[in-house]
Design a protein around this motif. Structure first.
Motif, PDB file in Angstrom:
ATOM      1  N   LEU A  43     -78.151 -47.101  20.093  1.00 49.53           N
ATOM      2  CA  LEU A  43     -77.496 -48.307  19.578  1.00 49.53           C
ATOM      3  C   LEU A  43     -77.050 -49.224  20.704  1.00 49.53           C
ATOM      4  N   PHE A  44     -76.412 -48.668  21.723  1.00 54.69           N
ATOM      5  CA  PHE A  44     -75.831 -49.480  22.793  1.00 54.69           C
ATOM      6  C   PHE A  44     -76.876 -50.000  23.778  1.00 54.69           C
ATOM      7  N   ALA A  45     -78.104 -49.542  23.656  1.00 57.10           N
ATOM      8  CA  ALA A  45     -79.149 -50.045  24.551  1.00 57.10           C
ATOM      9  C   ALA A  45     -79.348 -51.545  24.381  1.00 57.10           C
ATOM     10  N   GLY A  46     -78.996 -52.083  23.221  1.00 53.56           N
ATOM     11  CA  GLY A  46     -79.159 -53.514  22.983  1.00 53.56           C
ATOM     12  C   GLY A  46     -77.937 -54.350  23.286  1.00 53.56           C
ATOM     13  N   VAL A  47     -76.862 -53.718  23.745  1.00 54.14           N
ATOM     14  CA  VAL A  47     -75.611 -54.440  24.018  1.00 54.14           C
ATOM     15  C   VAL A  47     -75.630 -54.984  25.440  1.00 54.14           C
ATOM     16  N   HIS A  48     -75.284 -56.270  25.594  1.00 52.15           N
ATOM     17  CA  HIS A  48     -75.299 -56.868  26.923  1.00 52.15           C
ATOM     18  C   HIS A  48     -74.403 -58.104  26.952  1.00 52.15           C
ATOM     19  N   GLY A  49     -74.148 -58.595  28.167  1.00 52.67           N
ATOM     20  CA  GLY A  49     -73.437 -59.871  28.336  1.00 52.67           C
ATOM     21  C   GLY A  49     -71.958 -59.781  28.051  1.00 52.67           C
ATOM     22  N   ASN A  50     -71.434 -60.819  27.395  1.00 54.92           N
ATOM     23  CA  ASN A  50     -70.024 -60.864  27.005  1.00 54.92           C
ATOM     24  C   ASN A  50     -69.859 -60.082  25.707  1.00 54.92           C
ATOM     25  N   VAL A  51     -69.106 -59.000  25.761  1.00 55.16           N
ATOM     26  CA  VAL A  51     -68.992 -58.078  24.635  1.00 55.16           C
ATOM     27  C   VAL A  51     -67.535 -57.963  24.208  1.00 55.16           C
ATOM     28  N   LEU A  52     -67.314 -58.037  22.912  1.00 47.57           N
ATOM     29  CA  LEU A  52     -65.994 -57.820  22.346  1.00 47.57           C
ATOM     30  C   LEU A  52     -66.063 -56.594  21.452  1.00 47.57           C
ATOM     31  N   THR A  69     -71.302 -55.613  32.287  1.00 49.31           N
ATOM     32  CA  THR A  69     -70.783 -56.124  31.020  1.00 49.31           C
ATOM     33  C   THR A  69     -69.417 -56.771  31.227  1.00 49.31           C
ATOM     34  N   HIS A  70     -69.227 -57.929  30.629  1.00 52.53           N
ATOM     35  CA  HIS A  70     -67.884 -58.516  30.545  1.00 52.53           C
ATOM     36  C   HIS A  70     -67.276 -58.026  29.238  1.00 52.53           C
ATOM     37  N   TRP A  71     -66.427 -57.015  29.329  1.00 52.75           N
ATOM     38  CA  TRP A  71     -65.929 -56.298  28.153  1.00 52.75           C
ATOM     39  C   TRP A  71     -64.515 -56.733  27.800  1.00 52.75           C
ATOM     40  N   ILE A  72     -64.334 -57.088  26.536  1.00 49.14           N
ATOM     41  CA  ILE A  72     -63.012 -57.399  25.995  1.00 49.14           C
ATOM     42  C   ILE A  72     -62.765 -56.458  24.826  1.00 49.14           C
ATOM     43  N   GLY A  73     -61.613 -55.827  24.817  1.00 49.30           N
ATOM     44  CA  GLY A  73     -61.253 -54.952  23.716  1.00 49.30           C
ATOM     45  C   GLY A  73     -60.046 -55.489  22.978  1.00 49.30           C
ATOM     46  N   VAL A  74     -60.150 -55.619  21.670  1.00 50.74           N
ATOM     47  CA  VAL A  74     -59.018 -56.044  20.847  1.00 50.74           C
ATOM     48  C   VAL A  74     -58.473 -54.797  20.161  1.00 50.74           C
TER      49      VAL A  74
END
Length: 221
Positions: A43-52, A69-74
């Motif tokens: 699933l995470f193989a497609g995650v990239h860039g600015n991620v929330l 990855t620019h990772w933001i967690g809410v």
């Protein structure tokens, strides 16, 4: 109870319970995470860039993100934050934690490439509102990656049990709905494309074993 993060109802959830829930999430999901490793990697193989990531909890997903990855967690539970920071340091990922809820994300319109949710949509107060917020913050063509436990099929014995225990489960699980038909809201909320599969999860109670995993794509302008 099976979550990464939760949406604590701050007016009603005492601090001691939020602290306990954070500790439990940090120490109680190892078997599930091991069972889900292959699915999550795919699933995470497609995650990239600015991620929330909404409701990242204690950070079980952080090891799957590329280091650029620019990772933001809410994450609404403040007692999860220290665990998140520890895990980010362990895997070498720079992170930004924002306090808030999934129904009102602290992010600009059309600002992120991807939104991630694993074991969170079961506990949000407003599922449709949360998905609309996700659509709002995604860039055109952006994608929503999800892994969630859901309701069993109608008229099955398990569904009857889920329906029966749901009021108590919501109290014990800080808002978790074991009988939520998450897929039906995903299908109608406004994503241009929705791909997901149903499966039975291992290493979890039968009550939360029906799960879905997939990707929803926002319309590109």
């Amino acid at each position: 109870m099976l979550h990464n993060g939760v949406e604590p109802k701050t007016q009603r959830t005492p601090g001691w319970y939020q602290r306990f829930f954070a500790w439990m999430m940090a120490h109680g999901n190892a078997d599930y995470e091991a069972a889900m490793r292959d699915r999550k990697q795919k699933l995470f193989a497609g995650v990239h860039g600015n991620v929330l990531e909404i409701g990242p909890g204690t950070g079980p997903n952080l090891s799957y993100y590329p280091h650029d990855t620019h990772w933001i967690g809410v994450e609404p539970n403040p007692y999860m934050h220290s665990y998140l920071k520890q895990e980010a340091e362990r895997v070498g990922l720079d992170i930004e934690i924002r306090h808030g809820t999934a129904e009102r994300l602290d992010a600009e319109d059309n600002s992120v490439d991807a939104v991630v949710s694993t074991l969170v949509l079961c506990s949000v107060n407003d599922l449709e509102g949360t998905l609309k917020e996700i659509l709002r913050v995604l860039k055109p063509g952006g994608q929503f990656f999800f892994l969630e436990h859901v309701a069993a099929p109608q008229d099955t014995r398990l569904r009857k049990i889920q329906n029966w225990i749901s009021p108590l489960w919501q109290v014990l699980g800080d808002g978790c709905h074991p009988n939520r038909e998450t897929w039906s809201v995903l299908e109608k909320v406004g994503f241009e494309k929705l791909d997901y599969e149903n499966f039975q999860a291992d290493a979890v109670p039968a009550l939360v074993s029906p799960q879905i995993i997939g990707v929803a794509t926002k319309k590109a302008k």
